[in-house]
Enzyme design. Structure first.
Site, PDB file in Angstrom:
ATOM      1  N   CYS A 102      58.382  64.165  45.596  1.00 33.77           N
ATOM      2  CA  CYS A 102      57.542  64.421  46.774  1.00 33.77           C
ATOM      3  C   CYS A 102      57.464  63.214  47.704  1.00 33.77           C
ATOM      4  CB  CYS A 102      56.146  64.812  46.319  1.00 33.77           C
ATOM      5  SG  CYS A 102      56.156  65.785  44.808  1.00 33.77           S
ATOM      6  N   SER A 131      49.338  73.034  48.770  1.00 33.28           N
ATOM      7  CA  SER A 131      50.313  72.996  49.850  1.00 33.28           C
ATOM      8  C   SER A 131      51.425  74.002  49.545  1.00 33.28           C
ATOM      9  CB  SER A 131      50.877  71.585  50.029  1.00 33.28           C
ATOM     10  OG  SER A 131      51.432  71.118  48.825  1.00 33.28           O
ATOM     11  N   HIS A 189      54.825  71.428  52.915  1.00 32.67           N
ATOM     12  CA  HIS A 189      55.292  70.249  52.174  1.00 32.67           C
ATOM     13  C   HIS A 189      56.769  70.380  51.820  1.00 32.67           C
ATOM     14  CE1 HIS A 189      55.539  66.883  49.580  1.00 32.67           C
ATOM     15  NE2 HIS A 189      55.051  67.400  48.473  1.00 32.67           N
TER      16      HIS A 189
END
Lengths: 394, 180
Positions: free
Chosen positions: A88, A213, A338
């Site tokens: 991420c 998200s 995201h």
């Protein structure tokens, strides 16, 4: 070795969301947007390219993506070309690597781009790819997923500090409201009142849909240059003043406290220390709200409030416009979506555009000078922090 | 994707005293034993690890699990219990580790449930509870599936037992079950 100043002189993102296009088409779209946003940038001046991409092998069936992106962006790097992968935080990794290369004198003008294509014909395959971020062989068979891990963080925070579902919803409401003034956000046109958020389906108890998200397609790109080259680019720059990272575990058994993210404390202390400022000097922060509870724990680990006070901090509007520090004015991961590799780069685009006064008034932080960007990756295994200061050409 | 699973509960014996240390993971690999793949999904879509000597130096863990014993490695030099089991101590980097059995009981430290968005091979299991379990008398807090009670009837502190189970192709793994 002499360390040179590094300025982020501009950037752009694609529209985030469920996009009817491939990974390479996202690369082309962000290239178009970048060269429009930074008209002084000539492709032949770009000597290095850093491509943040978390899992193109899984999500786009494509490896060796850095030269693929270079070809589609129309650049021929002569100094450094590489992909950065940190789940991420892959996008921030691209920026950090560009920063390091420029500071060390290896590069003068670099593009950091983040690209992720996450919406697949089979979302079960995408879910499978996401679950590989965990320790696949030891946590994977038990069904470890990001929502269920962060749900346990929320459960412990509720138990230890009395944090409420309403406080979680306050994070989501704020970030979705900011996203309403960000046309590139996945949920730009959707409104989420707190009472509506509390009625959304549960994904992983106690987290509801609005606490999580989304799976998002998107790309973002920025240009970083050495202090010698900064004058070539007009307007406000975002100068990199500090960075820090900390990684202390991977398998969930070794997480330690779920509610005190020591790794973020350390990474932020390092980054703020290098910038020679304190957390209360920040005008705004782009932090990693992959889940609502993440943002609450991050307030505390950054020292914006005391341990356990994160829920009240957001509920009292202290992270909103007009509060102590504006958190996630871009709309956050919650509002923008995201796309793993693109997120960290899109946060940096927001920092640049906030400094330049180029964002819509509804999310413009008044006269900002200092900003912090934070990404976590995996189950908060790694924390990555950068600190930027507004400045001109020098 | 549906996959038939034969779930067999195996008896679990947890000795109160760790057994005699034995050096195993540093030993040279034994001749490969063929891994059955008749019902396994493609390797790159399969969360369950390879368990035989042909695929891992930690096959001892799975052999013991098949006997109903949850075990892990310990570094005698550092007096450090590892999780997951290791082939080298992450503190002193010796490969001379010993295997120890772990207790079969613990308490839920935290839990949640996967209600949607399961990875491939787990869709038929929805909804399922997961948790972090403090294993009695150890510093270990293990993650795993929690069976035996719906997720909305679990509580922090609930006592669970460790059990091993077998998947369709004969491989084994561990999970927790609320103690009856």
């Amino acid at each position: 070795m002499t360390v040179r100043g590094v300025a982020l002189v501009g950037g752009a993102t694609t529209k985030f969301g469920v996009r009817a296009m491939t990974w390479t088409e996202l690369a082309q779209e962000v290239g178009v947007a970048l060269f429009r946003a930074v008209p002084e940038l000539r492709s032949e001046d770009v000597d290095s390219l850093f491509v943040g991409a978390a899992m193109p092998e899984r999500l786009a069936f494509q490896s060796h993506v850095a030269p693929l992106a270079a070809e589609h962006l129309g650049i021929r790097p002569t100094r450094v070309i590489q992909r950065t992968e940190l789940a991420c935080a892959s996008g921030q990794s691209a920026i950090r690597s560009a920063y390091a290369a420029i500071a060390a004198g290896l590069s003068d003008v670099a593009i950091a781009v983040g690209i992720e294509k996450m919406n697949l014909p089979s979302m079960a395959e995408a879910n499978t790819a996401m679950a590989c971020v965990m320790d696949r062989a030891w946590d994977g068979p038990g069904g470890a997923t990001a929502p269920s891990f962060f749900a346990m963080v929320a459960q412990r925070h509720m138990l230890e500090f009395g944090t409420t579902e309403e406080q979680l919803a306050a994070v989501s409401e704020k970030n979705h409201r900011f996203a309403n003034s960000n046309p590139n956000a996945q949920f730009h046109e959707k409104t989420f009142a707190r009472d509506k958020l509390l009625r959304l389906p549960v994904v992983a108890p106690p987290l509801r849909l609005g606490d999580c998200s989304a799976m998002t397609d998107g790309a973002a790109a920025v240009v970083l240059v050495s202090e010698e080259r900064a004058a070539q680019f007009p307007g406000s720059h975002a100068w990199v003043r500090g960075t820090g990272q900390y990684s202390d575990f991977h398998n969930l058994a070794n997480a330690g406290s779920l509610t005190d993210w020591v790794g973020l404390r350390r990474a932020a202390t390092e980054a703020l220390g290098r910038a020679k400022i304190g957390v209360h000097d920040l005008d705004f922060a782009e932090v990693h709200d992959c889940f609502t509870i993440s943002e609450i724990v991050e307030y505390e680990a950054l020292g914006l409030c005391g341990p356990g006070e994160g829920g009240r901090f957001v509920e009292e509007g202290r992270s909103d416009l007009g509060g102590d520090v504006v958190v996630n004015p871009r709309g956050g991961l919650l509002g923008c979506g995201h796309p793993l590799g693109a997120t960290g780069v899109a946060q940096a685009v927001e920092v640049h555009d906030q400094f330049a006064g180029k964002v819509p008034a509804a999310r413009q932080v008044p006269d900002p000078e200092w900003a912090l960007v934070h990404n976590l990756s995996g189950s908060a295994n790694v924390h990555s922090v950068m600190v930027y200061q507004r400045g001109g050409a020098s | 994707m549906s996959r038939e699973r034969r779930r067999t509960r195996l008896p679990l014996v947890a000795p109160s005293v760790p057994e005699t240390p034995e050096v195993t993971v540093g030993a040279p690999p034994a001749p490969p034993k063929r891994e059955s793949s008749k019902e396994a999904p493609p390797f790159l879509l399969d969360f369950f690890p390879l368990e035989s000597e042909a695929g891992t130096r930690l096959s001892r863990f799975f052999d013991r699990l098949r006997e109903g014993r949850l075990s892990t490695t310990r570094c005698p030099k550092d007096d450090l219990l590892h999780w997951p089991p290791r082939t080298a101590c992450p503190r002193c980097h010796t490969e001379d580790l010993e295997w120890v059995d772990l207790p079969d009981r613990g308490r839920l430290y935290a839990f949640s449930a996967v209600l949607v968005g399961a990875p491939l091979g787990m869709e038929d299991d929805l909804p399922f509870a997961v948790g972090l379990v403090d294993l009695d008398g150890t510093p270990l807090r293990l993650f795993g599936r929690v069976e035996g009670r719906p997720w909305n009837e679990l509580e922090i502190g609930t006592t669970v037992r460790v059990e091993s189970y077998e998947i369709a192709d004969g491989r084994v793994f561990y999970r927790f079950r609320v103690a009856g």
